[in-house]
Design an enzyme around this catalytic site. Structure first.
Site, PDB file in Angstrom:
ATOM      1  N   HIS A  56      15.859  11.820  49.107  1.00 11.47           N
ATOM      2  CA  HIS A  56      14.246  11.493  49.828  1.00 11.47           C
ATOM      3  C   HIS A  56      14.381  10.296  49.802  1.00 11.47           C
ATOM      4  O   HIS A  56      13.658   9.257  49.297  1.00 11.47           O
ATOM      5  CB  HIS A  56      13.938  12.072  49.044  1.00 11.47           C
ATOM      6  CG  HIS A  56      12.305  12.053  48.876  1.00 11.47           C
ATOM      7  ND1 HIS A  56      11.587  11.773  49.798  1.00 11.47           N
ATOM      8  CD2 HIS A  56      11.366  12.928  48.521  1.00 11.47           C
ATOM      9  CE1 HIS A  56      10.311  12.720  49.832  1.00 11.47           C
ATOM     10  NE2 HIS A  56       9.944  13.106  48.679  1.00 11.47           N
ATOM     11  N   ARG A 115      11.608  17.755  56.544  1.00 11.73           N
ATOM     12  CA  ARG A 115      11.677  18.275  55.161  1.00 11.73           C
ATOM     13  C   ARG A 115      12.348  19.506  55.397  1.00 11.73           C
ATOM     14  O   ARG A 115      11.183  20.603  56.167  1.00 11.73           O
ATOM     15  CB  ARG A 115      10.189  17.952  54.023  1.00 11.73           C
ATOM     16  CG  ARG A 115      10.756  18.734  52.931  1.00 11.73           C
ATOM     17  CD  ARG A 115       9.542  18.617  51.542  1.00 11.73           C
ATOM     18  NE  ARG A 115       9.098  17.628  51.487  1.00 11.73           N
ATOM     19  CZ  ARG A 115       8.910  16.780  50.430  1.00 11.73           C
ATOM     20  NH1 ARG A 115       8.311  17.536  49.693  1.00 11.73           N
ATOM     21  NH2 ARG A 115       8.638  15.738  49.949  1.00 11.73           N
ATOM     22  N   ARG A 122       1.703  14.799  49.088  1.00 13.44           N
ATOM     23  CA  ARG A 122       2.324  13.519  48.822  1.00 13.44           C
ATOM     24  C   ARG A 122       3.333  12.762  50.240  1.00 13.44           C
ATOM     25  O   ARG A 122       2.534  12.489  50.785  1.00 13.44           O
ATOM     26  CB  ARG A 122       3.224  12.628  47.541  1.00 13.44           C
ATOM     27  CG  ARG A 122       1.898  12.973  46.916  1.00 13.44           C
ATOM     28  CD  ARG A 122       2.844  12.871  45.817  1.00 13.44           C
ATOM     29  NE  ARG A 122       2.937  13.985  44.943  1.00 13.44           N
ATOM     30  CZ  ARG A 122       1.933  14.896  44.774  1.00 13.44           C
ATOM     31  NH1 ARG A 122       1.086  14.779  44.357  1.00 13.44           N
ATOM     32  NH2 ARG A 122       2.608  16.335  44.754  1.00 13.44           N
ATOM     33  N   THR A 123       4.335  13.246  50.387  1.00 12.78           N
ATOM     34  CA  THR A 123       5.422  12.806  51.574  1.00 12.78           C
ATOM     35  C   THR A 123       4.358  13.385  52.921  1.00 12.78           C
ATOM     36  O   THR A 123       4.791  12.362  54.074  1.00 12.78           O
ATOM     37  CB  THR A 123       6.848  14.109  51.432  1.00 12.78           C
ATOM     38  OG1 THR A 123       7.026  13.806  50.588  1.00 12.78           O
ATOM     39  CG2 THR A 123       7.707  13.114  51.802  1.00 12.78           C
ATOM     40  N   LYS A 163      10.866  33.441  63.760  1.00  9.69           N
ATOM     41  CA  LYS A 163      11.509  34.611  64.768  1.00  9.69           C
ATOM     42  C   LYS A 163      12.944  34.230  64.610  1.00  9.69           C
ATOM     43  O   LYS A 163      13.688  34.784  65.728  1.00  9.69           O
ATOM     44  CB  LYS A 163      11.025  33.678  65.996  1.00  9.69           C
ATOM     45  CG  LYS A 163       9.719  34.251  66.437  1.00  9.69           C
ATOM     46  CD  LYS A 163       8.949  34.382  67.972  1.00  9.69           C
ATOM     47  CE  LYS A 163       7.250  33.794  68.063  1.00  9.69           C
ATOM     48  NZ  LYS A 163       7.868  33.680  69.358  1.00  9.69           N
TER      49      LYS A 163
HETATM   50  C1  NCD Z   1       9.240  15.160  45.181  1.00  8.71           C
HETATM   51  C2  NCD Z   1       9.986  16.440  46.278  1.00  8.71           C
HETATM   52  O1  NCD Z   1      10.177  16.715  47.623  1.00  8.71           O
HETATM   53  O2  NCD Z   1      11.913  15.702  45.724  1.00  8.71           O
HETATM   54  N1  NCD Z   1       8.100  15.426  45.923  1.00  8.71           N
HETATM   55  C3  NCD Z   1       7.597  14.007  46.976  1.00  8.71           C
HETATM   56  O3  NCD Z   1       7.973  13.986  47.642  1.00  8.71           O
HETATM   57  N2  NCD Z   1       7.011  13.277  45.902  1.00  8.71           N
HETATM   58  C4  NCD Z   1       9.365  15.128  43.964  1.00  8.71           C
HETATM   59  C5  NCD Z   1       9.339  17.067  43.151  1.00  8.71           C
HETATM   60  O4  NCD Z   1       8.714  18.217  44.453  1.00  8.71           O
HETATM   61  O5  NCD Z   1       9.579  17.158  42.084  1.00  8.71           O
END
Ligand code: NCD
Length: 315
Positions: free
Chosen positions: A137, A109, A59-60, A88
Site C-alpha cells: 500500500h 485497489r 480514506r484512500t 460479468k
Molecule cells: C488500510 C488498508 O486498506 O490496507 N486502510 C487504509 O487504506 N487506510 C488498513 C486496513 O484496512 O486495515
C-alpha cells in the site's frame, strides 16, 4: 521546487529511494494550503483520474478524489466491483486497457497481490497501487512516513514498533520496507504467533541490516518506543474463519496499558484506520493519538504524488 518524476507507475515502495520520498514530502508541505481549501490551484485542470476499487475503502478513495479535485482535476470510477463489468466476468487486464483510454491516471485497489503490477503492464497511463491484497500500500506508506517526520521531527534513529496483524497488513509490509531504507537499525514487531510478519519481509530487513525483535505482547517493549503503529486484524484475508476467531481481539491499546507499561509521554500512536476494537477511544484525546492527523495528511501527500505523476517536470 523543480523536480523530475522518473516513474511511470506507483506499484511498490521498493521502487522509491529516500531522496524521491523526501521530494514527495517537500511538495506535500507546499500542498497543505491547497488541501485545506485556503489556496486555489488548477495545476491538474483538464486531467481525469479513475478510481477502480475492488475492495472497500473510505480514506484512500476519498483522499485521492479530494486531492485530484483540489488541484482542479476530475474523477470517475467505481467503489464496488459489483457495479462494474467485473461482475460479468471481465478480466482486470481488459478493464485496465479500457480505463486507460478514458483517464490520465488509474488508482487501483484490488484483493489480488500483484494486481497493480499486472495493471501497469496493460496501461499506457500511470497506475497507482491503492492496495493489492496483503502485499503493498505504497501511498499509505508515503503518508505514514510524512506523518512520522512531521510529528517526531525526523525518521532516522526512532524506535518504531508494529502491533497487530503483521501477517496480512499491507500497510505494515510497505512501511517496514520503506523504513529499512532510512537510518533506522531496529524494528519491533508485536503479534501473536499466528500473525507474525512474513518471512520474506524479515529477510529483506536482514538484507538492509535492520535488527528486528519479535514479541507476543507490548508490555516488555512499550516503554522504549517513539512510535507504535497499530493495525486491525485483517478479517477478510483469513482463509480459515476459525483461525480468525482465535486472534480477533488479541490486543487492545488503551490508556491504562500505556500507564502500566510506562510509555513515553512523547509516544506517537499511529493507525492507518479503520479500527475495530484494537485501539480504545480513550487514546483519542491524548497527546499520543496521531491517527486522525495521519488520515488528513493523505490529501496533501496524494496531491503531491498526483502532481508529480501527471506533470513529470513539476516545478
Ligand atoms: C488500510 C488498508 O486498506 O490496507 N486502510 C487504509 O487504506 N487506510 C488498513 C486496513 O484496512 O486495515
Amino acid at each position: 521546487m523543480n523536480y523530475r518524476f522518473e516513474k511511470d507507475h506507483v506499484v511498490t515502495i521498493k521502487d522509491f529511494t529516500v531522496d524521491e520520498m523526501e521530494s514527495i514530502f517537500e511538495l506535500a508541505d507546499e500542498m497543505i494550503p491547497i488541501a485545506e481549501g485556503e489556496k486555489k490551484d488548477d495545476d491538474l485542470y483538464g486531467k481525469l483520474l479513475t478510481t477502480l476499487f475492488y475492495e472497500p475503502s473510505t480514506r484512500t478513495r476519498l483522499s485521492f478524489e479530494g486531492a485530484m479535485k483540489r488541484l482542479g482535476g476530475r474523477c470517475i470510477g467505481f467503489a464496488k466491483p459489483g457495479t462494474s463489468s467485473a461482475k460479468k466476468g471481465e478480466t482486470l487486464a481488459d478493464t485496465i486497457r479500457v480505463a486507460a483510454g478514458y483517464a490520465d491516471v488509474i488508482v487501483l485497489r484490488h484483493h489480488h497481490e500483484g494486481a497493480a503490477r499486472l495493471a501497469s503492464k496493460f496501461s499506457d497511463v500511470p497506475v497507482i497501487n491503492a492496495g493489492d491484497g496483503a502485499n503493498q500500500h505504497p501511498t499509505q506508506t508515503f503518508l505514514d512516513l510524512y506523518t512520522i517526520q512531521k510529528t517526531c521531527g525526523e525518521i532516522d534513529n526512532l524506535k518504531i514498533g508494529f502491533i497487530g496483524d503483521l501477517r496480512y497488513s499491507r500497510t505494515i509490509h510497505s512501511l517496514a520496507e520503506a523504513l529499512s531504507l532510512f537510518d533506522l537499525h531496529k524494528m519491533y514487531f508485536i503479534s501473536p504467533e499466528a500473525l507474525k510478519a512474513p518471512e520474506y519481509l524479515l529477510e529483506e530487513l536482514k538484507e538492509h541490516e535492520v535488527q528486528y525483535h519479535q514479541f507476543d505482547k507490548p508490555d516488555a517493549i512499550l516503554s522504549e518506543l517513539d512510535v507504535l503503529y497499530c493495525t486491525r486484524i485483517q478479517e477478510e484475508r483469513f482463509a480459515d474463519r476459525l483461525e480468525f476467531e482465535q486472534v480477533k481481539s488479541c490486543y487492545r491499546i488503551k490508556k491504562k496499558l500505556l500507564e502500566k507499561c510506562g510509555a513515553k509521554e512523547s509516544l506517537k500512536i499511529m493507525h492507518p484506520l479503520p479500527r475495530v476494537d484494537e485501539l480504545d477511544t480513550d487514546i483519542d484525546s491524548s497527546q499520543h493519538a496521531v491517527y486522525f492527523q495521519q488520515a488528513k495528511n493523505g490529501v496533501p501527500v496524494r496531491q503531491a504524488l498526483l502532481a508529480m505523476v501527471l506533470d513529470k517536470n513539476f516545478s
